[in-house]
Write a protein that holds these residues in place. Structure first.
Motif, PDB file in Angstrom:
ATOM      1  N   GLU A 183     -19.907   2.673 -15.797  1.00  0.00           N
ATOM      2  CA  GLU A 183     -18.939   2.196 -16.775  1.00  0.00           C
ATOM      3  C   GLU A 183     -18.070   3.364 -17.251  1.00  0.00           C
ATOM      4  O   GLU A 183     -16.851   3.217 -17.418  1.00  0.00           O
ATOM      5  CB  GLU A 183     -19.677   1.552 -17.946  1.00  0.00           C
ATOM      6  N   GLU A 184     -18.717   4.500 -17.433  1.00  0.00           N
ATOM      7  CA  GLU A 184     -17.990   5.710 -17.822  1.00  0.00           C
ATOM      8  C   GLU A 184     -17.016   6.113 -16.699  1.00  0.00           C
ATOM      9  O   GLU A 184     -15.858   6.465 -16.950  1.00  0.00           O
ATOM     10  CB  GLU A 184     -18.999   6.838 -18.080  1.00  0.00           C
ATOM     11  N   ILE A 221     -11.398   6.320 -14.507  1.00  0.00           N
ATOM     12  CA  ILE A 221     -10.384   5.818 -13.571  1.00  0.00           C
ATOM     13  C   ILE A 221      -9.201   5.255 -14.346  1.00  0.00           C
ATOM     14  O   ILE A 221      -8.041   5.565 -14.060  1.00  0.00           O
ATOM     15  CB  ILE A 221     -10.987   4.752 -12.632  1.00  0.00           C
ATOM     16  N   ILE A 222      -9.505   4.455 -15.346  1.00  0.00           N
ATOM     17  CA  ILE A 222      -8.418   3.880 -16.155  1.00  0.00           C
ATOM     18  C   ILE A 222      -7.579   4.992 -16.770  1.00  0.00           C
ATOM     19  O   ILE A 222      -6.346   4.919 -16.794  1.00  0.00           O
ATOM     20  CB  ILE A 222      -8.990   2.959 -17.262  1.00  0.00           C
ATOM     21  N   ASN A 223      -8.254   6.038 -17.245  1.00  0.00           N
ATOM     22  CA  ASN A 223      -7.510   7.138 -17.858  1.00  0.00           C
ATOM     23  C   ASN A 223      -6.592   7.856 -16.871  1.00  0.00           C
ATOM     24  O   ASN A 223      -5.618   8.490 -17.274  1.00  0.00           O
ATOM     25  CB  ASN A 223      -8.468   8.148 -18.489  1.00  0.00           C
ATOM     26  N   LEU A 224      -6.931   7.778 -15.604  1.00  0.00           N
ATOM     27  CA  LEU A 224      -6.054   8.383 -14.601  1.00  0.00           C
ATOM     28  C   LEU A 224      -4.829   7.502 -14.357  1.00  0.00           C
ATOM     29  O   LEU A 224      -3.784   7.975 -13.925  1.00  0.00           O
ATOM     30  CB  LEU A 224      -6.806   8.601 -13.286  1.00  0.00           C
ATOM     31  N   VAL A 225      -4.986   6.220 -14.616  1.00  0.00           N
ATOM     32  CA  VAL A 225      -3.856   5.304 -14.451  1.00  0.00           C
ATOM     33  C   VAL A 225      -2.893   5.435 -15.631  1.00  0.00           C
ATOM     34  O   VAL A 225      -1.695   5.637 -15.449  1.00  0.00           O
ATOM     35  CB  VAL A 225      -4.345   3.847 -14.330  1.00  0.00           C
ATOM     36  N   VAL A 226      -3.444   5.316 -16.818  1.00  0.00           N
ATOM     37  CA  VAL A 226      -2.656   5.438 -18.052  1.00  0.00           C
ATOM     38  C   VAL A 226      -3.403   6.332 -19.008  1.00  0.00           C
ATOM     39  O   VAL A 226      -4.564   6.064 -19.303  1.00  0.00           O
ATOM     40  CB  VAL A 226      -2.545   4.104 -18.813  1.00  0.00           C
ATOM     41  N   ASP A 233      -7.424  19.385 -12.144  1.00  0.00           N
ATOM     42  CA  ASP A 233      -8.396  19.491 -13.232  1.00  0.00           C
ATOM     43  C   ASP A 233      -9.395  18.347 -13.316  1.00  0.00           C
ATOM     44  O   ASP A 233     -10.167  18.267 -14.268  1.00  0.00           O
ATOM     45  CB  ASP A 233      -7.652  19.606 -14.575  1.00  0.00           C
ATOM     46  N   ILE A 234      -9.330  17.456 -12.352  1.00  0.00           N
ATOM     47  CA  ILE A 234     -10.190  16.270 -12.440  1.00  0.00           C
ATOM     48  C   ILE A 234     -11.397  16.401 -11.511  1.00  0.00           C
ATOM     49  O   ILE A 234     -11.304  16.973 -10.433  1.00  0.00           O
ATOM     50  CB  ILE A 234      -9.391  15.015 -12.052  1.00  0.00           C
ATOM     51  N   ASP A 235     -12.518  15.869 -11.969  1.00  0.00           N
ATOM     52  CA  ASP A 235     -13.721  15.799 -11.135  1.00  0.00           C
ATOM     53  C   ASP A 235     -13.381  15.102  -9.815  1.00  0.00           C
ATOM     54  O   ASP A 235     -12.902  13.965  -9.808  1.00  0.00           O
ATOM     55  CB  ASP A 235     -14.778  15.005 -11.902  1.00  0.00           C
ATOM     56  N   PRO A 236     -13.628  15.765  -8.687  1.00  0.00           N
ATOM     57  CA  PRO A 236     -13.268  15.195  -7.381  1.00  0.00           C
ATOM     58  C   PRO A 236     -13.862  13.802  -7.154  1.00  0.00           C
ATOM     59  O   PRO A 236     -13.214  12.939  -6.563  1.00  0.00           O
ATOM     60  CB  PRO A 236     -13.867  16.179  -6.376  1.00  0.00           C
ATOM     61  N   LEU A 237     -15.071  13.597  -7.624  1.00  0.00           N
ATOM     62  CA  LEU A 237     -15.705  12.302  -7.410  1.00  0.00           C
ATOM     63  C   LEU A 237     -14.940  11.206  -8.154  1.00  0.00           C
ATOM     64  O   LEU A 237     -14.766  10.091  -7.643  1.00  0.00           O
ATOM     65  CB  LEU A 237     -17.159  12.353  -7.890  1.00  0.00           C
ATOM     66  N   VAL A 238     -14.481  11.537  -9.336  1.00  0.00           N
ATOM     67  CA  VAL A 238     -13.692  10.570 -10.106  1.00  0.00           C
ATOM     68  C   VAL A 238     -12.372  10.297  -9.386  1.00  0.00           C
ATOM     69  O   VAL A 238     -11.940   9.146  -9.273  1.00  0.00           O
ATOM     70  CB  VAL A 238     -13.411  11.087 -11.539  1.00  0.00           C
ATOM     71  N   LEU A 239     -11.789  11.361  -8.867  1.00  0.00           N
ATOM     72  CA  LEU A 239     -10.530  11.193  -8.144  1.00  0.00           C
ATOM     73  C   LEU A 239     -10.712  10.307  -6.924  1.00  0.00           C
ATOM     74  O   LEU A 239      -9.892   9.445  -6.636  1.00  0.00           O
ATOM     75  CB  LEU A 239     -10.014  12.560  -7.682  1.00  0.00           C
TER      76      LEU A 239
END
Lengths: 207, 207
Positions: A181-182, A187-192, B145-151
């Motif tokens: 969920e985190e 992911i959402i924060n990367l969108v907006v 600056d983002i965690d690669p896994l999140v990306l």
DNA sequence: TCTTGATGTTGTCAATAGCAACATCGGAGC
DNA sequence: GCTCCGATGTTGCTATTGACAACATCAAGA
């Protein structure tokens, strides 16, 4: 017990949502549904031409709730349009987790590959809500140079993909130990970004 | 014709892909498959415990091809890691359109809600390919600056969402008159710019 | 009271998934 | 070359399911 059920259509939809939620959408059967609701096996046919029609109706109901859900999330988020849009994105994830049955219908072939007028309408309504919110976020500084429709599609796609990630029970152990969920929220924060402040910072990091 | 088919397992998988591609995944039946391949109705059971197992196997095969497909797309794209990652994203859309049957299995409940060892392995392999490519794109200036896994999760989610958008036959008339494939490409471009040049520009627009 | 339409029931059929018992093939070991 | 045996395919069966048709029941209004 009366001969007529009284509210069979809704009872079937409700029970279907329950069954899908705890046995999966593949386990859904019109006959079992009829049994559970205490009605004969052919009664559902009066209300739903076939199984697809029932799923479509469920999806339609789902999109109506979905619209209300994200709208409410935006309202809770205050007045910054970017923060509102971010909150809407997060609410997509929550919706998928809270109403897995509705969310499951959204991705079912019987629903995605066919058009039912009511379904199209409720789905379009949902997308228009997102589109307007996206346009407002743009006006507040988020991705000002992009076609709003493209932005809406992008956000929806990412949010839907994130929701799928979270609702898939198949544990891809590449995410071992992560709070899914985190992850979805990130992911959402990367969108907006979570607020319009961050839009400005992003565009001129030197300040 | 010999008593033994010789390559029944693969023949069933191939035919299944055909059927799914032109009649939809819901129309898939083990018995029809057996008929089409010219074998008795219980023969498939020797190779697939049940329908889920067949779908899982098809998905496994799909992910193997998927890995090869995106890898190839990256190679074709040259040496700029960002451009390569962008090309991989676009290739996801192309894959979904070129092999709708494989793509359909990726989203089927029988596949997403259960774990089969082979499937997990091929899926993980795919994700690791994407993860590495994401990390390389980062090294070249994309979202450093983002965690690669999140990306990776973000890109996969957006690409998958875009692919769903394109493969859904239900024409949401909100996209009326749009070339959906072009729209998908624009979505990919919002995830990763088409070249590392644009990363730098994005981060310091004043130059 | 009679009619009408909506709703639910019973009975049925074809297609399907999955199981069990049997048939056939082909290769390993003698 | 022969035999055994496991792998593969067949036949037959049962239970479940979706869908359909004919009929029963009810509510409401003419």
């Amino acid at each position: 017990m009366t001969y007529h059920h009284g509210n069979l259509k809704q009872a079937l939809l409700d029970r279907a949502a329950e069954v899908i939620a705890d046995q999966g959408i593949e386990a859904l059967s019109l006959r079992a549904l009829a049994r559970d609701v205490g009605v004969s096996h052919a009664a559902p046919a009066r209300h739903f031409r076939d199984k697809k029609a029932l799923l479509s109706a469920l999806a339609t109901e789902g999109y109506l709730r979905f619209s209300a859900y994200v709208t409410n999330a935006a309202e809770q988020a205050g007045s910054d349009p970017v923060a509102r849009y971010n909150a809407m994105g997060r609410s997509v994830i929550r919706f998928a987790l809270t109403y897995p049955a509705y969310y499951a219908t959204f991705n079912h072939p019987d629903v995605t590959q066919q058009a039912d007028e009511d379904l199209l309408k409720s789905h379009k309504e949902y997308m228009e809500i997102v589109l307007m919110a996206a346009a407002e976020a743009q006006a507040a500084g988020w991705q000002p140079d992009i076609d709003p429709l493209v932005l809406m599609a992008f956000s929806s796609a990412a949010a839907a993909g994130a929701a799928n990630l979270v609702t898939n029970r198949r544990g891809s152990d590449i995410f071992e130990g992560r709070d899914m969920e985190e992850l979805a929220a990130q992911i959402i924060n990367l969108v907006v970004p979570p607020s319009s402040q961050l839009c400005v910072e992003k565009r001129s990091p030197s300040t």
